[in-house]
Design a protein around this motif. Structure first.
Motif, PDB file in Angstrom:
ATOM      1  N   GLU A 256       6.748  63.575  -5.184  1.00 15.05           N
ATOM      2  CA  GLU A 256       5.338  63.452  -4.782  1.00 15.05           C
ATOM      3  C   GLU A 256       4.827  64.761  -4.188  1.00 15.05           C
ATOM      4  O   GLU A 256       3.674  65.158  -4.414  1.00 15.05           O
ATOM      5  CB  GLU A 256       5.181  62.310  -3.782  1.00 15.05           C
ATOM      6  CG  GLU A 256       5.450  60.929  -4.360  1.00 15.05           C
ATOM      7  CD  GLU A 256       4.969  59.829  -3.447  1.00 15.05           C
ATOM      8  OE1 GLU A 256       3.804  59.894  -3.007  1.00 15.05           O
ATOM      9  OE2 GLU A 256       5.750  58.908  -3.179  1.00 15.05           O
TER      10      GLU A 256
ATOM     11  N   GLU B  43       4.064  67.336  -6.891  1.00 14.27           N
ATOM     12  CA  GLU B  43       2.795  67.088  -7.573  1.00 14.27           C
ATOM     13  C   GLU B  43       1.611  67.512  -6.711  1.00 14.27           C
ATOM     14  O   GLU B  43       0.667  68.141  -7.186  1.00 14.27           O
ATOM     15  CB  GLU B  43       2.653  65.611  -7.956  1.00 14.27           C
ATOM     16  CG  GLU B  43       1.540  65.430  -8.973  1.00 14.27           C
ATOM     17  CD  GLU B  43       0.730  64.155  -8.817  1.00 14.27           C
ATOM     18  OE1 GLU B  43       0.758  63.357  -9.738  1.00 14.27           O
ATOM     19  OE2 GLU B  43       0.044  63.981  -7.784  1.00 14.27           O
TER      20      GLU B  43
ATOM     21  N   SER C 241       1.258  71.242  -6.688  1.00 13.96           N
ATOM     22  CA  SER C 241       0.836  71.757  -7.990  1.00 13.96           C
ATOM     23  C   SER C 241      -0.661  71.558  -8.226  1.00 13.96           C
ATOM     24  O   SER C 241      -1.248  72.219  -9.085  1.00 13.96           O
ATOM     25  CB  SER C 241       1.634  71.084  -9.113  1.00 13.96           C
ATOM     26  OG  SER C 241       1.231  69.738  -9.310  1.00 13.96           O
ATOM     27  N   TYR C 242      -1.277  70.646  -7.465  1.00 14.39           N
ATOM     28  CA  TYR C 242      -2.732  70.466  -7.516  1.00 14.39           C
ATOM     29  C   TYR C 242      -3.438  71.201  -6.372  1.00 14.39           C
ATOM     30  O   TYR C 242      -4.619  70.982  -6.119  1.00 14.39           O
ATOM     31  CB  TYR C 242      -3.099  68.989  -7.474  1.00 14.39           C
ATOM     32  CG  TYR C 242      -3.032  68.288  -8.815  1.00 14.39           C
ATOM     33  CD1 TYR C 242      -3.899  68.639  -9.854  1.00 14.39           C
ATOM     34  CD2 TYR C 242      -2.118  67.260  -9.045  1.00 14.39           C
ATOM     35  CE1 TYR C 242      -3.847  67.991 -11.081  1.00 14.39           C
ATOM     36  CE2 TYR C 242      -2.067  66.604 -10.281  1.00 14.39           C
ATOM     37  CZ  TYR C 242      -2.932  66.980 -11.287  1.00 14.39           C
ATOM     38  OH  TYR C 242      -2.896  66.334 -12.503  1.00 14.39           O
TER      39      TYR C 242
ATOM     40  N   PRO D 174      -0.747  61.041  -4.853  1.00 17.09           N
ATOM     41  CA  PRO D 174      -0.716  60.988  -6.319  1.00 17.09           C
ATOM     42  C   PRO D 174      -1.527  59.818  -6.866  1.00 17.09           C
ATOM     43  O   PRO D 174      -1.320  58.659  -6.483  1.00 17.09           O
ATOM     44  CB  PRO D 174       0.786  60.822  -6.632  1.00 17.09           C
ATOM     45  CG  PRO D 174       1.475  61.437  -5.460  1.00 17.09           C
ATOM     46  CD  PRO D 174       0.608  61.107  -4.282  1.00 17.09           C
TER      47      PRO D 174
ATOM     48  N   GLY E 255      -1.087  70.931 -11.750  1.00 16.50           N
ATOM     49  CA  GLY E 255      -0.661  69.565 -12.007  1.00 16.50           C
ATOM     50  C   GLY E 255       0.719  69.457 -12.617  1.00 16.50           C
ATOM     51  O   GLY E 255       1.200  68.330 -12.824  1.00 16.50           O
TER      52      GLY E 255
ATOM     53  N   ALA F 171       4.202  69.442 -11.884  1.00 12.48           N
ATOM     54  CA  ALA F 171       5.140  69.373 -10.768  1.00 12.48           C
ATOM     55  C   ALA F 171       6.488  70.006 -11.094  1.00 12.48           C
ATOM     56  O   ALA F 171       7.241  70.379 -10.171  1.00 12.48           O
ATOM     57  CB  ALA F 171       5.342  67.920 -10.353  1.00 12.48           C
TER      58      ALA F 171
END
Length: 455
Positions: free
Chosen positions: A176, A179, A182-183, A395, A448, A450
């Motif tokens: 989690e 992710e 990555s955003y 997420p 996005g 990950a």
């Protein structure tokens, strides 16, 4: 103190200031559950008129809960700047609202006035302001605080990553977290709500988060949201704690139901200043929520919004790095639907800023509320335009441990681009180094993904 008004040929008489405050509040299901709400739109309008004509000194002299029996009241009253208060004590609540609306009333001017206000005064003026008023006035105010990084700078909207897992499985937590990062999420903090509230588990999670942050050189701070006593014990045993967390409320009785006291928070604050590895000037983090006092049978006959303001007044004693209201988390018994959710979020953000610390709102709802992601996105955009300093995301907007809905990790970029806000500059540079953002602060093809943290 005048407690009545005549409207449309009918006289509306209120027994005391607490009744005026409660019935002037916008409709909230929790106030209705407690039997405190106005019984009609007309009665609500009458209470707003009476409240708008009430002197600030009358509110100071009639706290929602008596000084003698409640330490939250004592904290609020004792921290008022008496010189500033003397300048404004004869203003009415309506005059205070008008003062905030003047274009000449800048953030520093409002921040100075705020030092002379009690939380009940701030609640009162909030109740006679429109949604647009709340956005306009809040946008003027920027309150700064520092931990590893700084929060509250103008034009910056940070985010808390929420890598919760229903069993604290470390692999699940990090999937989690990968992710979220990555955003472009996580510059406010990497903040985990643990399932196990033990010193050993809290220490383990803190160590794993710290190792990860150091390995990837991420400019942010960590927090594991165990009970305060658990975190204090972990800190005293050498755990890598950046800041200390606790949920707080607006009455002494409600705080006792959380297992905390003023003396405990005083000890934690001193401990954090001395031992948090962040070297934080502001080592405390608080979460709040309308309805917590009512759910603990500790509301003392006071409406939810006034209690929420008192919670912020209590938290202000500890000069926190940030506070966050979980506006729709407790459920429809307290905040029923999207109308109440949106209003509550705007009220809480404004009141937090008026208490002079960075104030965030978890734009959220439970699945048994008549609300949707569309409604959350509407509130998020309003809060962005109000200059809210940080959001929290998960997420796909789904907290799989606490079982509620909030903003998704993927939502933030859209909110930033629409509002003209930015992430923390140091975090932006890190995201560019990771090739998640380009030179124009837009997502690259890696956003996005990950798996970049697994390669």
């Amino acid at each position: 103190m005048k407690l009545k008004t005549r409207m449309f040929g009918k006289t509306y008489q209120f027994k005391d200031l607490n009744e005026v405050q409660a019935k002037a509040s916008e409709q909230k299901s929790g106030d209705e559950l407690a039997g405190l709400a106005a019984t009609s739109k007309e009665e609500r309008a009458a209470a707003k008129i009476v409240l708008s004509e009430t002197l600030l000194s009358d509110i100071r002299n009639n706290p929602a809960v008596p000084y003698e029996i409640d330490d939250v009241t004592r904290v609020i009253q004792d921290q008022v700047n008496e010189s500033v208060y003397k300048e404004i004590q004869n203003w009415t609540v309506g005059e205070l609202r008008d003062y905030f609306m003047q274009y000449t009333s800048t953030g520093p001017i409002i921040q100075r006035i705020a030092t002379g206000l009690t939380s009940e005064m701030i609640a009162a003026v909030t109740k006679i302001m429109s949604n647009l008023d709340l956005v306009y006035a809040a946008r003027k105010i920027d309150n700064r605080a520092s931990c590893v990084t700084e929060m509250g700078r103008p034009g910056i909207a940070m985010t808390r990553a929420l890598p919760n897992h229903p069993t604290d499985n470390i692999d699940g937590v990090f999937i989690e977290l990968y992710e979220a990062l990555s955003y472009g999420i996580g510059d406010a903090m990497l903040g985990l709500n643990p399932v196990q509230d033990t010193v050993e588990s809290t220490t383990y999670l803190l160590e794993k988060l710290y190792e990860f942050r150091m390995k990837w050189e991420i400019p942010t701070q960590n927090c594991v949201l165990s009970h305060l006593t658990t975190q204090m014990a972990a800190l005293q045993k050498g755990a890598p704690v950046d800041m200390l967390f606790q949920s707080i409320a607006g009455t002494q009785k409600a705080n006792e139901s959380f297992g905390i006291s003023t003396s405990m928070l005083d000890e934690a604050y001193d401990l954090g200043k001395k031992y948090c590895i962040s070297g934080a000037k502001n080592p405390m983090y608080f979460e709040t929520g309308e309805g917590s006092e009512l759910s603990a049978d500790a509301h003392m006959g006071v409406d939810m919004l006034t209690l929420e303001a008192r919670t912020y007044g209590y938290g202000r004693r500890y000069d926190p790095f940030c506070a966050m209201s979980v506006v729709g988390f407790i459920g429809p018994e307290y905040i029923y639907d999207t109308v109440q959710q949106i209003r509550g979020g705007l009220e809480e953000h404004f009141m937090g800023k008026m208490h002079l610390f960075p104030m965030g709102v978890d734009v959220c709802y439970t699945n048994h509320m008549p609300a949707s992601q569309n409604d959350s996105e509407t509130l998020a955009l309003l809060l962005a335009h109000a200059g809210m300093p940080y959001f929290v995301t998960a997420p796909m907007g789904d907290d799989i441990m606490l079982n509620y809905q909030l903003l998704g990790n993927h939502d933030l970029q859209t909110i930033l681009e629409l509002s003209g806000l930015r992430r923390d500059p140091a975090f932006e540079q890190w995201l560019q180094k990771m090739e998640i953002l380009d030179d124009n602060l837009k997502f690259t093809a890696r956003a996005g993904d990950a798996s970049i943290f697994l390669k």
